[in-house]
Design a protein around this motif. Sequence first.
Motif: not given
Lengths: 145, 568
Positions: A76-82, A85, A111, B494-501, B516, B523
């Motif tokens: 599972q992935e959760r992605r967040i970006a403003p 950008r 990115s 840092v542009i964005g974030w990803t949380v991978v599980q 990212t 990344h």
Amino acid sequence: MWTVEALFGVAWLFAGLVVWWILDDNPSRTAQWVVGGLLLVFAVTYVAIMPRWRYRVHRWEATASAIYTQTGWIKQERRIAPLSRVQTVDLERGPIAQLFTLASVTVTTASAAGPIKVHGLDRAVAQELVEGLTAAAVADTGDAT
Amino acid sequence: MTEHQPGSGPLAAEQTDQSEQSEPAPPARSTDPGDRVDQADQAEAMGPVPETDWRRLDGRMLLVNPLETLIRALPAVLAIFVARAGSDSGQRWELIAVPVILAFGALRWLTTRYRIQDGQIELRRGVITKQVTTARLDKVRTVDLTSKIYHRVLGLAKVEISTGSSAKERLVLDSLRVGQGRTLRAELLHRRGPAVAGLPGPTGAPVDASEVGLPASDASRLDDAGEVGDVELLRLDPGWVRYAPLTLTGLVSTVAIFGFVSQGLRTFGDEGKLLKSGVDSVGALTWWVDALLLVIVVSVLAVFAYVLSFWGFRLTRSHRGSLHTRRGLLTSRETSIDHARVRGIRLDEPIGLRLAGGRRLKVVTTGLRAERGGSDWLCPPAPADVVTDLARTIVPDDDAVFGRLHQHGGAARRRRLARALVPTSLLVLVVATAILRWDGPLTLLIALPPLPVIAVVVALDRYRGLGHRVTPDYLVTRQGSLDRRRVVLARSGVIGWTVVQSFFQRRSGVATLVATTAAGQQHYDVFDVPLERAYAIIAEISPDLLAQFQTPERAFDTSERPQVPDAQ
């Protein structure tokens, strides 16, 4: 939609099996039956579980300045970006998605590692999202790195 | 971010008059920089937007171009020669290729031209397909000057201007005279020269030092106008060559050379016998002599490679803050990195270097991809204190460069161990049963038990290497054992974030946090941090981002949140 896509994916596996069946010169068909049986069990569980699981996991949310998605099933992935950008926003409709009047929205940032994809949106909702995102991205000046 | 200053309006990209581009270039197309300056000055006096001359590649590229084509076509040329050796026909039809190659070179010289105009650099080229590339000057990130050995003989350099993170966004000028290339670079990065003097600097403001987290003292020094000159940050000490054998480069080049040589020998059967006798004589020696020989060969090649690529390595920082490296024995490379694009650094400590107290340093910047031919080196393998000092000059944050890191806890350690033990144990079992089942060499069995032990040692070291830290300006992450690296990434990068599980990560309550960015590898990951910690990091670095999605617990917990109707 995922169910139908999963069915198509599984169909490819069975097509492979059929080809093997035809090409194999060995008169005995036991190997094919065994593999076929395993494949059938796998396919049924996959088609039954994957779409539901994914549907339960998948979530998205967009505010005036950021977008968030949650995707995947086993991984599972959760992605967040403003949104400041964001570089491009794509709306995409595959053949199966068209059948269900659905669409996917892909949001790309500067990115290469972080495109955010929102799957299986209702077409009207997707359209609205794209317009909202585009407006937000245009509003912000700068080169988004 | 990059805000145009008032008054730079007419220079904006959208307002470039299209008709200008189709206009023929002014007749006097001098390549002499001094001459050009005069003309441009006059033009500037006449109107607000000076019409700059198109500039050309240096004429001497006409010599280089056929040579390069020849080298690229070397296999084909050899094949022709070999094929020709057998036949005795006098016709040399393949010689037709020579004038064709020359003509293409000349055409390229005639058709390629570039200019700086309206705050953009324009490059026109193409023999058959015309192509006009324009890039806004405020997008220029790095400028590379590369001179292969034949370039150097003629005093030429290939200039590569990178404006984005992908290879498509590069402007390549092959080749200019070295001095010309440097002038162009100064124009692009330092806004020196008439065509660009009035433009805002790469960041919008002249040099916005605060954006990359430089302290005020540094910033004032940077603005000290031209007289200060360049500050030398590092110069290669020949003694550092001793670190060369400790990296993998030697091994890689050995394998490459061996492959090349053996392939070459296979083509010529006679020498193959010679090789075979050589191999036999080597095989006759005892195993430890073989090992020693291998080590010596690898070390020599590594030293050779080190000298070849890092000879005369020099890192300077110009008064406007851009970083500038220069290196190479045969092929000289100069890379200039606009400091506003620097997003952090990467400290590498592969196991060999670490044991010997060495380090190496790379820069994390937009416009240079991590995998591209090593222009991102800031320091070749060198003693740790030298590298640390250098890192502190570039990232003025001691905590980020060598401060202690937060460890990731028991779950991460268990995962390291499991990931090391499960595959090796399986391998050992499979190999052991295979040996016993098919009567393999029993001596191999002795080699098996140490494998899991080694795996455990590596796993524990990997856990020790794992760590992260958040400082006021930077995110630091470290990982790896055999190839340990510490990445110091600017928060602003840092542009964005990803949380991978993955499935197993969910079960043990850890996650991989991916930041990212547009720089470097695109990344950077923080492996196996506890989930709450991952969100704490996001909340600390981009508080406004996470705040919009309620509290982390509620926003990210699947069970508590109402289903968003996102269709099926």
